[in-house]
Design a protein around this motif. Structure first.
Motif, PDB file in Angstrom:
ATOM      1  N   GLY A  81       1.076  18.750  31.905  1.00 20.92           N
ATOM      2  CA  GLY A  81       1.753  19.872  32.549  1.00 20.92           C
ATOM      3  C   GLY A  81       2.581  20.726  31.609  1.00 20.92           C
ATOM      4  O   GLY A  81       3.439  21.484  32.061  1.00 20.92           O
ATOM      5  N   ILE A  82       2.338  20.634  30.317  1.00 19.24           N
ATOM      6  CA  ILE A  82       3.103  21.406  29.330  1.00 19.24           C
ATOM      7  C   ILE A  82       2.279  22.612  28.886  1.00 19.24           C
ATOM      8  O   ILE A  82       1.157  22.462  28.398  1.00 19.24           O
ATOM      9  CB  ILE A  82       3.474  20.528  28.117  1.00 19.24           C
ATOM     10  CG1 ILE A  82       4.340  19.351  28.574  1.00 19.24           C
ATOM     11  CG2 ILE A  82       4.182  21.356  27.043  1.00 19.24           C
ATOM     12  CD1 ILE A  82       4.615  18.331  27.497  1.00 19.24           C
ATOM     13  N   ARG A  83       2.847  23.813  29.083  1.00 15.49           N
ATOM     14  CA  ARG A  83       2.168  25.049  28.680  1.00 15.49           C
ATOM     15  C   ARG A  83       2.264  25.224  27.166  1.00 15.49           C
ATOM     16  O   ARG A  83       3.334  25.032  26.590  1.00 15.49           O
ATOM     17  CB  ARG A  83       2.803  26.258  29.354  1.00 15.49           C
ATOM     18  CG  ARG A  83       2.443  26.420  30.805  1.00 15.49           C
ATOM     19  CD  ARG A  83       3.050  27.685  31.406  1.00 15.49           C
ATOM     20  NE  ARG A  83       3.093  28.844  30.521  1.00 15.49           N
ATOM     21  CZ  ARG A  83       2.140  29.776  30.455  1.00 15.49           C
ATOM     22  NH1 ARG A  83       1.070  29.676  31.193  1.00 15.49           N
ATOM     23  NH2 ARG A  83       2.278  30.798  29.637  1.00 15.49           N
ATOM     24  N   THR A  84       1.160  25.627  26.574  1.00 14.44           N
ATOM     25  CA  THR A  84       1.124  25.819  25.126  1.00 14.44           C
ATOM     26  C   THR A  84       0.287  27.045  24.772  1.00 14.44           C
ATOM     27  O   THR A  84      -0.450  27.572  25.596  1.00 14.44           O
ATOM     28  CB  THR A  84       0.495  24.601  24.419  1.00 14.44           C
ATOM     29  OG1 THR A  84      -0.821  24.395  24.942  1.00 14.44           O
ATOM     30  CG2 THR A  84       1.329  23.348  24.596  1.00 14.44           C
ATOM     31  N   ALA A  85       0.400  27.439  23.526  1.00 11.51           N
ATOM     32  CA  ALA A  85      -0.457  28.465  22.942  1.00 11.51           C
ATOM     33  C   ALA A  85      -0.933  27.918  21.603  1.00 11.51           C
ATOM     34  O   ALA A  85      -0.298  27.040  21.021  1.00 11.51           O
ATOM     35  CB  ALA A  85       0.320  29.762  22.735  1.00 11.51           C
TER      36      ALA A  85
END
Length: 174
Positions: A81-85
């Motif tokens: 559930g961790i947003r990344t780029a």
């Protein structure tokens, strides 16, 4: 959810990110994005608590040399559930476009091999060793060369590399 950023956009927005470099410590020391923290890919899972904390403060930019390890880390983090780029083309593209890499003074005087170069060297050495042993000891030992070839094909098809995982555990890569 993961998205990719070209180096120019990432550079302009670098202050907005917590930058995590998932390469080996030796690769990281050879040159990394300014302000990047080093959490090797094989340690990302154990770093989940601190990464969750960083995600609360803003977006996380995951980088590696060219992209595949960063993408693997992003998939792992997305499952949590961790947003990344990710950085399109990794540190290689970053440097090629003229953006600065931080290089500690201690590493400026010694050569550090990238993980890709270590894998090519190890695979080539093992193939040659298998062929040499097959010629000098027993023909069945050419199976070593065949096993390495099979591993390289599997690596290309799955975009993973077991040999890189093993080499990443060596002391000089920690």
């Amino acid at each position: 959810m993961t998205h990719t950023l070209p180096p120019a956009e990432a550079s302009a927005r670098l202050h907005e990110f917590t930058v995590i470099d998932v390469r080996t410590p030796a690769e990281y020391a050879s040159g990394h994005l300014p302000g990047a923290q080093n959490i090797p890919l094989n340690r990302v899972r154990s770093a989940l608590p601190s990464l969750r904390e960083a995600a609360r403060d803003g977006e996380i930019l995951i980088v590696c040399a060219s992209g595949p390890r960063a993408q693997n880390a992003c998939e792992l983090l997305a499952a949590e559930g961790i947003r990344t780029a990710t950085l399109t083309g990794g540190t290689t593209a970053w440097a090629a476009q003229g953006h600065p890499l931080h290089r500690p003074a201690a590493c400026a005087t010694r050569s550090v091999w990238t993980m890709e170069r270590q894998v090519r060297f190890t695979a080539g050495t093992l193939v040659l060793l298998g062929l040499l042993l097959a010629a000098l000891v027993h023909p069945a030992l050419q199976l070593l060369s065949a096993a390495i070839a099979g591993g390289l094909v599997y690596s290309a098809l799955t975009d993973t590399c077991g040999m890189a995982s093993l080499l990443g555990r060596l002391p000089h890569n920690r």
